[in-house]
Design a protein around this motif. Structure first.
Motif, PDB file in Angstrom:
ATOM      1  N   ASN A 165       0.838  -1.196   0.000  1.00 50.53           N
ATOM      2  CA  ASN A 165       0.000   0.000   0.000  1.00 50.53           C
ATOM      3  C   ASN A 165       0.885   1.263   0.000  1.00 50.53           C
ATOM      4  O   ASN A 165       2.077   1.185   0.284  1.00 50.53           O
ATOM      5  CB  ASN A 165      -0.997  -0.023   1.166  1.00 50.53           C
ATOM      6  N   HIS A 207      -2.951   9.770  -1.044  1.00 51.71           N
ATOM      7  CA  HIS A 207      -2.873   9.112  -2.345  1.00 51.71           C
ATOM      8  C   HIS A 207      -4.219   9.121  -3.034  1.00 51.71           C
ATOM      9  O   HIS A 207      -5.275   9.177  -2.393  1.00 51.71           O
ATOM     10  CB  HIS A 207      -2.332   7.692  -2.217  1.00 51.71           C
ATOM     11  N   GLU A 226       1.240   3.831   1.968  1.00 49.49           N
ATOM     12  CA  GLU A 226       1.914   4.168   3.229  1.00 49.49           C
ATOM     13  C   GLU A 226       3.148   3.286   3.443  1.00 49.49           C
ATOM     14  O   GLU A 226       4.207   3.776   3.864  1.00 49.49           O
ATOM     15  CB  GLU A 226       0.946   4.020   4.411  1.00 49.49           C
ATOM     16  N   ASP A 227       3.009   2.004   3.174  1.00 52.92           N
ATOM     17  CA  ASP A 227       4.143   1.083   3.330  1.00 52.92           C
ATOM     18  C   ASP A 227       5.234   1.360   2.303  1.00 52.92           C
ATOM     19  O   ASP A 227       6.430   1.255   2.612  1.00 52.92           O
ATOM     20  CB  ASP A 227       3.683  -0.373   3.207  1.00 52.92           C
TER      21      ASP A 227
END
Length: 116
Positions: A2, A75, A4-5
């Motif tokens: 994702n 995003h 954030e990761d």
């Protein structure tokens, strides 16, 4: 991965990684082979040129200087926006900016860095 990761891995394993071999491995994992990177010094195209640019930036950083997020990652579709700062932990940042990453097939294909 994702958004954030992906950003967390980019900051930890690329921007804050001192070892060039580990940094290269992370770039190969996180970035498209044909990545385009643009910052105030101009554009570089391709993973190898990107690695050289990041290695040069890493060489200018002090041993305690770290990148960190200033606010949560945002995003929409394949675009990821993140706001960062650079400085030693516990001290005022020496630099701040925002990056826009375009993601294709789980890897960053374009990265635009803008200084505040």
């Amino acid at each position: 991965m994702n958004p954030e990761d992906l950003v967390a891995a980019y900051l930890a394993d690329v921007s804050n990684e001192a070892d060039p071999d580990r940094r290269r491995t992370a770039i190969e994992r996180l970035f498209d082979e044909n990545v385009r990177y643009v910052d105030q010094d101009g554009a570089v195209d391709g993973r190898e040129d990107f690695i050289r640019r990041i290695d040069a930036l890493a060489a200018m950083m002090g041993p305690s200087t770290r990148f960190s997020l200033r606010r949560p990652v945002q995003h929409a579709d394949d675009a990821v926006l993140f706001h960062w700062q650079l400085g030693a932990p516990g001290e005022d940042p020496v630099l701040a900016g925002s990056d826009i990453a375009l993601v294709r097939d789980g890897r960053i294909s374009r990265l635009y860095a803008v200084l505040d």
